[in-house]
Design a protein around this motif. Sequence first.
Motif, PDB file in Angstrom:
ATOM      1  N   VAL A   6       0.838  -1.202   0.000  1.00  0.00           N
ATOM      2  CA  VAL A   6       0.000   0.000   0.000  1.00  0.00           C
ATOM      3  C   VAL A   6       0.870   1.247   0.000  1.00  0.00           C
ATOM      4  N   VAL A   7       1.934   1.255   0.796  1.00  0.00           N
ATOM      5  CA  VAL A   7       2.816   2.428   0.869  1.00  0.00           C
ATOM      6  C   VAL A   7       3.512   2.664  -0.471  1.00  0.00           C
ATOM      7  N   LEU A   8       4.017   1.615  -1.089  1.00  0.00           N
ATOM      8  CA  LEU A   8       4.684   1.772  -2.374  1.00  0.00           C
ATOM      9  C   LEU A   8       3.711   2.230  -3.458  1.00  0.00           C
ATOM     10  N   HIS A   9       2.510   1.661  -3.464  1.00  0.00           N
ATOM     11  CA  HIS A   9       1.520   2.069  -4.456  1.00  0.00           C
ATOM     12  C   HIS A   9       1.136   3.529  -4.270  1.00  0.00           C
ATOM     13  N   ALA A  10       0.977   3.966  -3.032  1.00  0.00           N
ATOM     14  CA  ALA A  10       0.628   5.359  -2.768  1.00  0.00           C
ATOM     15  C   ALA A  10       1.721   6.317  -3.236  1.00  0.00           C
ATOM     16  N   ALA A  11       2.971   5.827  -3.274  1.00  0.00           N
ATOM     17  CA  ALA A  11       4.085   6.649  -3.744  1.00  0.00           C
ATOM     18  C   ALA A  11       4.244   6.606  -5.260  1.00  0.00           C
ATOM     19  N   GLY A  12       3.378   5.878  -5.950  1.00  0.00           N
ATOM     20  CA  GLY A  12       3.405   5.867  -7.407  1.00  0.00           C
ATOM     21  C   GLY A  12       3.813   4.568  -8.054  1.00  0.00           C
ATOM     22  N   ALA A  13       4.147   3.543  -7.265  1.00  0.00           N
ATOM     23  CA  ALA A  13       4.574   2.274  -7.856  1.00  0.00           C
ATOM     24  C   ALA A  13       3.400   1.567  -8.515  1.00  0.00           C
ATOM     25  N   ARG A  14       3.601   1.084  -9.713  1.00  0.00           N
ATOM     26  CA  ARG A  14       2.590   0.291 -10.397  1.00  0.00           C
ATOM     27  C   ARG A  14       2.992  -1.180 -10.464  1.00  0.00           C
ATOM     28  N   GLU A  15       4.245  -1.459 -10.170  1.00  0.00           N
ATOM     29  CA  GLU A  15       4.722  -2.835 -10.062  1.00  0.00           C
ATOM     30  C   GLU A  15       5.665  -2.895  -8.872  1.00  0.00           C
ATOM     31  N   VAL A  16       5.528  -3.917  -8.053  1.00  0.00           N
ATOM     32  CA  VAL A  16       6.364  -4.092  -6.866  1.00  0.00           C
ATOM     33  C   VAL A  16       7.065  -5.438  -6.981  1.00  0.00           C
ATOM     34  N   VAL A  17       8.346  -5.461  -6.648  1.00  0.00           N
ATOM     35  CA  VAL A  17       9.186  -6.647  -6.767  1.00  0.00           C
ATOM     36  C   VAL A  17       9.566  -7.138  -5.381  1.00  0.00           C
ATOM     37  N   ALA A  18       9.674  -8.457  -5.228  1.00  0.00           N
ATOM     38  CA  ALA A  18      10.156  -9.044  -3.981  1.00  0.00           C
ATOM     39  C   ALA A  18      10.826 -10.374  -4.295  1.00  0.00           C
ATOM     40  N   ASP A  19      11.901 -10.699  -3.555  1.00  0.00           N
ATOM     41  CA  ASP A  19      12.610 -11.970  -3.711  1.00  0.00           C
ATOM     42  C   ASP A  19      12.486 -12.779  -2.429  1.00  0.00           C
ATOM     43  N   ALA A  20      12.366 -14.090  -2.578  1.00  0.00           N
ATOM     44  CA  ALA A  20      12.305 -14.974  -1.418  1.00  0.00           C
ATOM     45  C   ALA A  20      12.920 -16.310  -1.764  1.00  0.00           C
ATOM     46  N   ASP A  21      13.436 -17.000  -0.745  1.00  0.00           N
ATOM     47  CA  ASP A  21      13.966 -18.346  -0.946  1.00  0.00           C
ATOM     48  C   ASP A  21      12.842 -19.283  -1.372  1.00  0.00           C
ATOM     49  N   ALA A  22      13.102 -20.090  -2.381  1.00  0.00           N
ATOM     50  CA  ALA A  22      12.066 -20.963  -2.929  1.00  0.00           C
ATOM     51  C   ALA A  22      11.602 -22.006  -1.924  1.00  0.00           C
TER      52      ALA A  22
END
Length: 291
Positions: A248-264
């Motif tokens: 929500v915070v990233l979207h409110a700042a203008g992000a239209r795509e958010v990336v995240a990495d995690a161990d499979a």
Amino acid sequence: MTDLVIRPLVAGEEHLFTSMPDPLPEVARNSYTDGIAAGGYRPDRTWVALRGDRVVARAAWVLPPGAVGRPWLEWFDLDAEPEVGAELLRAAHAALGGPTLYHAAMPPNWRCVPAAMPPMAAARLAGLVEHCERWRFTRTGTPAAVPPGRYTFRPATDRAEITTLVARIAAPQILTGTETARAVAGIDLATDPLAWLPGPPQTWRVALRDSEPIGLAAAAGDVCYPMIAYLGLTDPEALDALLADAVVVLHAAGAREVVADADADRTGVVAALERAGFRPVRARVTFTPAG
């Protein structure tokens, strides 16, 4: 059969690398041409195997300008038997001062993709050992509001608060770009994220239970693309809520795509990301030199 020639490129031969069709076009990665222009790739760290004038294997080691570590194998494609790829890797390793890390970019379902198998088999034949697998996730679209519950969230107060909370978290659930941080700057993103992540402390989100901090997330919108760069919790039950808050915070700042990495292999974290609307788009399988 035409004799096999294995050698590095010389300046002006970059077209040989790009002449080989991409066997995994569904895997998004930065172009080799752009990497040459930026200085991360170099002809002398790019090797090809040729049968006649056809490239049947290609490998490119990358080291961004200013990086502190050794080059790592970022791009390795093979349109031949695994022994050919292994021969290429062994020749390149001898010239580059020994084996290095290999970060294999693959589709998340790579075990079901025949084109993904030959380079990984070649790496094993050349003495590299599979170490870990991490997935990249992306999320698009408008997020739902964070539902009310037992957790609340606020910006971090200062760097000292972030450092204190990081020291309490043994194994962060999300670390995005941790391989790059370690390879380029020698930084362990899990224990020293502030050494790698720019931006003011207020871009970090602190999760609280009964007014006590129990975790935090770096909602980093000012790096190469909006991402959840770090997320760690001492209360794993807060994962869904903190993920929702960071998006929500990233979207409110203008992000239209958010990336995240995690161990499979962290199935609980993977499931939480998918509940939050993230979908895996790439696997990164890391091989290390044996011993």
